[in-house]
Design a protein around this motif. Structure first.
Motif, PDB file in Angstrom:
ATOM      1  N   HIS A   1      24.319  -1.838 -72.784  1.00 31.01           N
ATOM      2  CA  HIS A   1      24.440  -0.926 -71.639  1.00 31.01           C
ATOM      3  C   HIS A   1      23.102  -0.261 -71.363  1.00 31.01           C
TER       4      HIS A   1
ATOM      5  N   LYS B   1      21.960  -6.656 -69.440  1.00 36.72           N
ATOM      6  CA  LYS B   1      22.804  -5.457 -69.479  1.00 36.72           C
ATOM      7  C   LYS B   1      24.002  -5.543 -68.535  1.00 36.72           C
ATOM      8  N   SER B   2      25.127  -5.041 -69.019  1.00 33.88           N
ATOM      9  CA  SER B   2      26.339  -4.766 -68.226  1.00 33.88           C
ATOM     10  C   SER B   2      26.942  -5.986 -67.544  1.00 33.88           C
ATOM     11  N   ASN B   3      27.927  -6.548 -68.207  1.00 35.49           N
ATOM     12  CA  ASN B   3      28.632  -7.736 -67.717  1.00 35.49           C
ATOM     13  C   ASN B   3      27.658  -8.908 -67.531  1.00 35.49           C
TER      14      ASN B   3
END
Ligand SMILES: NC(=O)c1ncn([C@@H]2O[C@H](COP(=O)(O)O)[C@@H](O)[C@H]2O)c1NC=O
Length: 516
Positions: free
Chosen positions: A516, A418-420
């Protein structure tokens, strides 16, 4: 004063005839007069139990292939008369209609017919009309009538008859269950009509979404101990339907992590193990068998794997079980466990074991937002850009088959982060995962720091493009030997140049896998 209403006359019309003979026998033995619809009446009569066909009550034959059998005032007035009102009883008498005290109905199998792939006309024919009308009428009139829609309740019916009828509280609960039954049924019909038979437009998203969820469990607490929480089960297969074979009750966070782990392990076709903490992977690996995949996944980040959730896409064998038993683990979810593996793991008091057959991922996922809901097609690793034969080599020399396989593994795994997401892999196992950052440079630094010495010579995947060359540079400086990323940044040229300058092959997929 008792608020039980004695059961003297019952109306039975069930599609699912499980247990109906025993019910009829028990009711008749208690002196209850039975009225019943076509095939149900025949089943009861064949069991040697006296029964009045509903046509005798309506004075009207069942017609139109069963579309009309109980839709008649002699039936509905008998169900709907409010016996607390003298005027209703008087009217029934004048009309020559006898009241019903109990209605037992279950509905045509609409959902099952749709699921079988039947043609639209056949599905439409399985939309029950008379059944829901009786169920709703009886549920509305619960002060006078008891309604039963579930064969599992027949034992309660026979007990209630002996006790002098259901109490008002029991009739209220039965009525609530009956309205849930018809509401779920109508949601299924409306959903099918709006998204299969007659969609309102071409978007692929229905203009209305209905859902029916059954409470499966009340959890000890939610994400934090001060939050209350419960698990609800829907109709599609998945984690909420898993069978728990061992261990304490699943917690809210266990469900979140187990769902993520299950999905990550099923993004791969080879035997795969994913170890998840806080919904992010601290190790994913494939191997010749689950035990080797587990060893490799665990080695990625043994510190974080402590207290993790483990999922695999194959049966857990004895070797894997013995390895797991060495490490404190919250949950293991797998399609199956060998008997000896199960015995080993059941020896661990604190581990939860779930059996969940491999099922196709759902087509769409829902996520609540304030005052509404987002619906999206589920992200699977099956977009055109997930096929390495479509990748574009934009820097360096082509990888040999083994290294390309390694890069494909990294790409298939990065979806779960998740996320970057920046993921470093070696020998089809993650060796460093960077996630949860608000910029890609920090994720790259995190992945490299976690990998340590293993960064040099690893391959790297980035779930989305590098907006600048800086994040990539972190990976190049650490000695990664190949990179895969979607591309698409306005500064792609700068990023590609950095890879080329380092002599590191870079493949562009054209597909992004944000999570996300
Ligand atoms: N048309 C009607 O008046 C009607 N009345 C009851 N049913 C359904 O017919 C079934 C029972 O019929 P049978 O006893 O013939 O199998 C039940 O599922 C019941 O919900 C009806 N069927 C469809 O609407």
């Amino acid at each position: 004063m008792s608020d039980r209403t004695p059961i003297r006359r019952a109306l039975l019309g069930v599609y699912d005839k499980t247990g109906v003979e025993e019910l009829a026998r028990g009711l008749a033995a208690a002196g209850v007069e039975l009225v019943s619809t076509g095939a149900t009446a025949r089943r009861i009569a064949d069991a040697g139990v006296p029964v009045t066909p509903v046509e005798k009550v309506t004075g009207f034959p069942e017609c139109l292939d069963g579309r009309v059998k109980t839709l008649h005032p002699a039936v509905h007035a008998g169900i709907l008369a409010d016996r607390r009102k003298a005027e209703h009883s008087k009217q029934l008498e004048e009309l020559g209609i006898a009241p019903f005290d109990l209605v037992v109905v279950n509905l045509y199998p609409f959902t099952e017919t749709v699921a079988s792939g039947a043609a639209p006309d056949e599905c439409v024919e399985q939309i029950d009309i008379g059944g829901p009308a009786m169920v709703r009428a009886a549920a509305k009139n619960h002060p006078s009538v008891a309604v039963v829609v579930d064969p599992a309740r027949y034992g309660d019916v026979l007990a209630a008859v002996q006790a002098g009828g259901f109490t008002l509280a029991e009739r209220q609960r039965l009525a609530a269950a009956a309205f849930r039954h018809t509401a779920s049924y109508d949601i299924a019909v409306a959903s099918w009509m709006g998204s299969v038979l007659a969609p309102d437009d071409e978007t692929g998203f229905p203009t209305w979404v209905g859902a029916s969820w059954e409470r499966a469990d009340v959890l000890r607490y939610g994400e934090n101990p001060h939050q209350r929480a419960a698990l609800y089960r829907g109709l599609t297969p998945g984690l909420a339907h898993a069978e728990q074979l061992h261990g304490k009750a699943m917690s809210y966070n266990n469900y979140i992590d187990t769902d993520a782990a299950w999905r990550a392990a099923h993004d791969h076709n080879d035997p795969c193990v994913a170890i998840i903490k806080h919904a992010n992977p601290c190790g994913i690996a494939v191997g010749a068998d689950v035990a080797s995949a587990h060893r490799k996944a665990h080695a990625c980040d043994p510190v974080s794997a402590f207290g993790g959730v483990i999922a695999t896409n194959r049966e857990v064998d004895l070797t894997m079980a013995e390895q797991i038993a060495e490490v404190f683990t919250e949950v293991v979810v797998a399609p199956s466990f060998t008997a000896d593996a199960l015995a080993v793991l059941q020896g661990k008091k604190n581990i939860r074991l779930l059996r969940l057959p491999t099922v196709a991922a759902p087509a769409v996922e829902l996520r609540p937002v304030g005052g509404g809901l987002l619906l999206q097609a589920v992200d699977r690793v099956d977009a055109p850009g997930d096929d390495p034969t479509t990748w574009t080599l934009v820097a360096g020399e082509p990888l040999d088959a083994a290294e390309l396989d390694n890069l494909v593994f990294a790409w298939r795994s990065v979806r779960a982060v998740k996320s970057n997401a920046i993921l470093l892999a070696h020998d089809k196992a993650t060796v460093g995962v960077g996630m949860g950052q608000v910029n890609r440079v920090d994720s790259a630094r995190l992945a490299v720091a976690r990998a340590g010495d293993r960064a040099a010579g690893a391959v790297a995947a980035s779930d989305a493009f590098f907006p600048f060359a800086d994040g990539l540079q972190v990976l190049l400086d650490a000695g990664v030997r190949a990179v895969v990323q979607p591309g698409g940044s306005v500064r792609d040229a700068e990023v590609i140049e950095a890879a080329a300058a380092a002599g590191v092959p870079m493949y562009l997929t054209g597909t992004r896998h944000f999570a996300h």
